[in-house]
Design a protein around this motif. Structure first.
Motif, PDB file in Angstrom:
ATOM      1  N   GLY A 197      32.432  34.524  54.454  1.00 41.29           N
ATOM      2  CA  GLY A 197      33.084  34.523  55.762  1.00 41.29           C
ATOM      3  C   GLY A 197      34.429  35.219  55.733  1.00 41.29           C
ATOM      4  O   GLY A 197      34.765  35.992  56.638  1.00 41.29           O
ATOM      5  N   TRP A 198      35.210  34.980  54.674  1.00 38.45           N
ATOM      6  CA  TRP A 198      36.520  35.628  54.575  1.00 38.45           C
ATOM      7  C   TRP A 198      36.397  37.089  54.163  1.00 38.45           C
ATOM      8  O   TRP A 198      37.199  37.922  54.567  1.00 38.45           O
ATOM      9  N   GLU A 199      35.377  37.408  53.374  1.00 34.67           N
ATOM     10  CA  GLU A 199      35.126  38.811  53.046  1.00 34.67           C
ATOM     11  C   GLU A 199      34.792  39.615  54.293  1.00 34.67           C
ATOM     12  O   GLU A 199      35.131  40.797  54.393  1.00 34.67           O
ATOM     13  N   SER A 200      34.158  38.975  55.250  1.00 29.94           N
ATOM     14  CA  SER A 200      33.744  39.685  56.464  1.00 29.94           C
ATOM     15  C   SER A 200      34.927  40.169  57.290  1.00 29.94           C
ATOM     16  O   SER A 200      34.783  41.065  58.121  1.00 29.94           O
ATOM     17  N   ILE A 201      36.112  39.566  57.084  1.00 30.99           N
ATOM     18  CA  ILE A 201      37.272  40.012  57.861  1.00 30.99           C
ATOM     19  C   ILE A 201      38.222  40.871  57.020  1.00 30.99           C
ATOM     20  O   ILE A 201      39.308  41.223  57.485  1.00 30.99           O
ATOM     21  N   GLY A 202      37.822  41.182  55.792  1.00 30.02           N
ATOM     22  CA  GLY A 202      38.617  42.122  55.004  1.00 30.02           C
ATOM     23  C   GLY A 202      39.131  41.619  53.679  1.00 30.02           C
ATOM     24  O   GLY A 202      39.662  42.403  52.878  1.00 30.02           O
ATOM     25  N   PHE A 203      39.042  40.317  53.399  1.00 32.43           N
ATOM     26  CA  PHE A 203      39.491  39.807  52.106  1.00 32.43           C
ATOM     27  C   PHE A 203      38.590  40.335  50.990  1.00 32.43           C
ATOM     28  O   PHE A 203      37.373  40.425  51.154  1.00 32.43           O
ATOM     29  N   ARG A 204      39.206  40.655  49.860  1.00 35.41           N
ATOM     30  CA  ARG A 204      38.457  41.115  48.707  1.00 35.41           C
ATOM     31  C   ARG A 204      38.905  40.326  47.472  1.00 35.41           C
ATOM     32  O   ARG A 204      40.094  40.064  47.288  1.00 35.41           O
ATOM     33  N   LEU A 205      37.931  39.987  46.647  1.00 34.47           N
ATOM     34  CA  LEU A 205      38.234  39.242  45.423  1.00 34.47           C
ATOM     35  C   LEU A 205      39.118  40.080  44.505  1.00 34.47           C
ATOM     36  O   LEU A 205      38.783  41.220  44.170  1.00 34.47           O
ATOM     37  N   TYR A 206      40.239  39.509  44.107  1.00 34.67           N
ATOM     38  CA  TYR A 206      41.100  40.178  43.133  1.00 34.67           C
ATOM     39  C   TYR A 206      40.811  39.638  41.735  1.00 34.67           C
ATOM     40  O   TYR A 206      40.369  40.362  40.849  1.00 34.67           O
ATOM     41  N   ARG A 207      41.037  38.336  41.547  1.00 33.99           N
ATOM     42  CA  ARG A 207      40.755  37.723  40.248  1.00 33.99           C
ATOM     43  C   ARG A 207      40.833  36.215  40.374  1.00 33.99           C
ATOM     44  O   ARG A 207      41.615  35.679  41.150  1.00 33.99           O
ATOM     45  N   ASP A 208      39.998  35.514  39.588  1.00 32.77           N
ATOM     46  CA  ASP A 208      40.038  34.045  39.493  1.00 32.77           C
ATOM     47  C   ASP A 208      39.975  33.371  40.859  1.00 32.77           C
ATOM     48  O   ASP A 208      40.734  32.439  41.153  1.00 32.77           O
ATOM     49  N   ASN A 209      39.081  33.840  41.696  1.00 34.62           N
ATOM     50  CA  ASN A 209      38.847  33.293  43.044  1.00 34.62           C
ATOM     51  C   ASN A 209      40.031  33.473  43.989  1.00 34.62           C
ATOM     52  O   ASN A 209      40.110  32.811  45.029  1.00 34.62           O
ATOM     53  N   ILE A 210      40.949  34.356  43.678  1.00 33.43           N
ATOM     54  CA  ILE A 210      42.030  34.693  44.599  1.00 33.43           C
ATOM     55  C   ILE A 210      41.631  35.966  45.336  1.00 33.43           C
ATOM     56  O   ILE A 210      41.389  37.003  44.714  1.00 33.43           O
ATOM     57  N   TYR A 211      41.573  35.868  46.645  1.00 34.30           N
ATOM     58  CA  TYR A 211      41.185  36.983  47.502  1.00 34.30           C
ATOM     59  C   TYR A 211      42.426  37.537  48.195  1.00 34.30           C
ATOM     60  O   TYR A 211      43.332  36.784  48.568  1.00 34.30           O
ATOM     61  N   LEU A 212      42.444  38.845  48.391  1.00 35.14           N
ATOM     62  CA  LEU A 212      43.597  39.517  48.987  1.00 35.14           C
ATOM     63  C   LEU A 212      43.172  40.419  50.133  1.00 35.14           C
ATOM     64  O   LEU A 212      42.077  40.988  50.130  1.00 35.14           O
ATOM     65  N   VAL A 213      44.056  40.555  51.100  1.00 39.87           N
ATOM     66  CA  VAL A 213      43.932  41.590  52.123  1.00 39.87           C
ATOM     67  C   VAL A 213      45.354  41.983  52.512  1.00 39.87           C
ATOM     68  O   VAL A 213      46.274  41.157  52.486  1.00 39.87           O
ATOM     69  N   THR A 214      45.557  43.247  52.829  1.00 38.96           N
ATOM     70  CA  THR A 214      46.870  43.704  53.285  1.00 38.96           C
ATOM     71  C   THR A 214      46.907  43.706  54.802  1.00 38.96           C
ATOM     72  O   THR A 214      45.898  43.994  55.455  1.00 38.96           O
ATOM     73  N   PRO A 215      48.036  43.372  55.397  1.00 38.85           N
ATOM     74  CA  PRO A 215      48.151  43.431  56.860  1.00 38.85           C
ATOM     75  C   PRO A 215      47.858  44.808  57.426  1.00 38.85           C
ATOM     76  O   PRO A 215      47.551  44.931  58.616  1.00 38.85           O
ATOM     77  N   ALA A 216      47.942  45.840  56.583  1.00 37.90           N
ATOM     78  CA  ALA A 216      47.670  47.201  57.043  1.00 37.90           C
ATOM     79  C   ALA A 216      46.172  47.516  57.056  1.00 37.90           C
ATOM     80  O   ALA A 216      45.769  48.609  57.467  1.00 37.90           O
ATOM     81  N   SER A 217      45.347  46.579  56.630  1.00 44.73           N
ATOM     82  CA  SER A 217      43.910  46.819  56.542  1.00 44.73           C
ATOM     83  C   SER A 217      43.294  47.063  57.919  1.00 44.73           C
ATOM     84  O   SER A 217      43.456  46.252  58.842  1.00 44.73           O
ATOM     85  N   GLN A 218      42.580  48.160  58.056  1.00 44.94           N
ATOM     86  CA  GLN A 218      41.897  48.447  59.307  1.00 44.94           C
ATOM     87  C   GLN A 218      40.745  47.480  59.522  1.00 44.94           C
ATOM     88  O   GLN A 218      40.404  47.150  60.666  1.00 44.94           O
ATOM     89  N   ASP A 219      40.139  47.010  58.425  1.00 44.63           N
ATOM     90  CA  ASP A 219      39.063  46.022  58.548  1.00 44.63           C
ATOM     91  C   ASP A 219      39.552  44.771  59.255  1.00 44.63           C
ATOM     92  O   ASP A 219      38.857  44.201  60.102  1.00 44.63           O
TER      93      ASP A 219
END
Length: 261
Positions: A197-219
């Motif tokens: 669900g969070w991947e669908s809005i632009g979050f991507r797994l970085y490491r150890d179950n921590i997901y990241l997205v930048t506010p500049a993400s067009q997704d």
């Protein structure tokens, strides 16, 4: 296909109340960490009969004076705005606040400086300096299963992300009351669904179950529009199938006719 029959009310009536309690503490910890509480509220229309509240469909007239509207809490979210450039070292401020924040700090921040590690910094656009952590998102059980957490979480993120360089989350189950999650495979399935669900809005797994997205993400921006349309569709479907929704639609039609519309 949207099946809104299990929803307890019109999802179009959901809204957020975003609150920051400033305790006026003159400490470096308070300067570094801001805790933002988000209440998920449902605007419920009811009809008063004596001292009892019944659904608004119990009212037979459009101009009934016994109607009332109340906001009912159906969920909550917690966010932290972490200021890396003021107060104390953000790494240790997060470690002191909670185990969950410490796990995020261990992955993203340099303990010596309190800033993003060089590896993380290379992934992020320069659109701010702070870190926004989506710490917790919960909905009452009857509101789950329709993607509403992503809808509501995205709206809260857009209100809180100005000045932030990154948004982080650690998807997983926070409500441990469900007995069905004692099975490991079911636990894994539900956790994977939450992460998706969070991947669908632009979050991507970085490491150890921590997901990241930048506010500049067009997704992130594009998906906000998609989710708003989904919310509108859920509301329309609920009103088309719910007896209470049909009654309210009839009331609106009569009101428009009486006004000459």
């Amino acid at each position: 296909m949207i099946e809104p029959s299990s929803l307890p009310g019109d999802p179009s009536e959901l809204h957020l109340r975003i609150c920051y309690d400033d305790e006026l503490l003159d400490t470096q910890q308070a300067d570094t960490l801001e805790r933002w509480n988000v209440a998920v509220l449902h605007r419920r229309r009811t009809h008063v009969e004596g001292q009892d509240l019944v659904p608004s469909s119990g009212c037979g007239t459009a101009d009934c004076l016994a109607g009332t509207v109340e906001d009912v809490a159906v969920g909550e979210m917690t966010f932290y705005r972490v200021h890396l450039d003021r107060g104390r070292n953000a790494y240790w401020a997060m470690e002191e606040e909670s185990e969950e924040l410490y796990e995020t700090a261990r992955v993203l921040l340099d303990p010596k400086t309190g800033f993003f590690t060089s590896e993380v910094g290379e992934l992020l656009d320069y659109v701010g300096s702070a870190l926004l952590v989506m710490d917790r998102v919960t909905l009452d059980p009857q509101w789950r299963g329709h993607g509403l957490a992503a809808v509501l979480g995205t709206e809260a993120i857009h209100r809180l992300m100005p000045g932030c360089r990154a948004i982080a989350c650690s998807p997983g189950i926070t409500d441990l009351s469900s007995q069905r999650l004692t099975d490991r495979s079911e636990w894994d399935r539900v956790n994977a669904k939450i992460a998706h669900g969070w991947e669908s809005i632009g979050f991507r797994l970085y490491r150890d179950n921590i997901y990241l997205v930048t506010p500049a993400s067009q997704d992130l921006e594009d998906q906000r529009g998609v989710l708003r349309r989904r919310l509108a569709e859920l509301g329309a479907s609920w009103r088309a199938s719910s007896p209470d929704g049909l009654h309210r639609r009839d009331e609106n039609h009569r009101a428009g006719r009486d006004a000459g519309g």
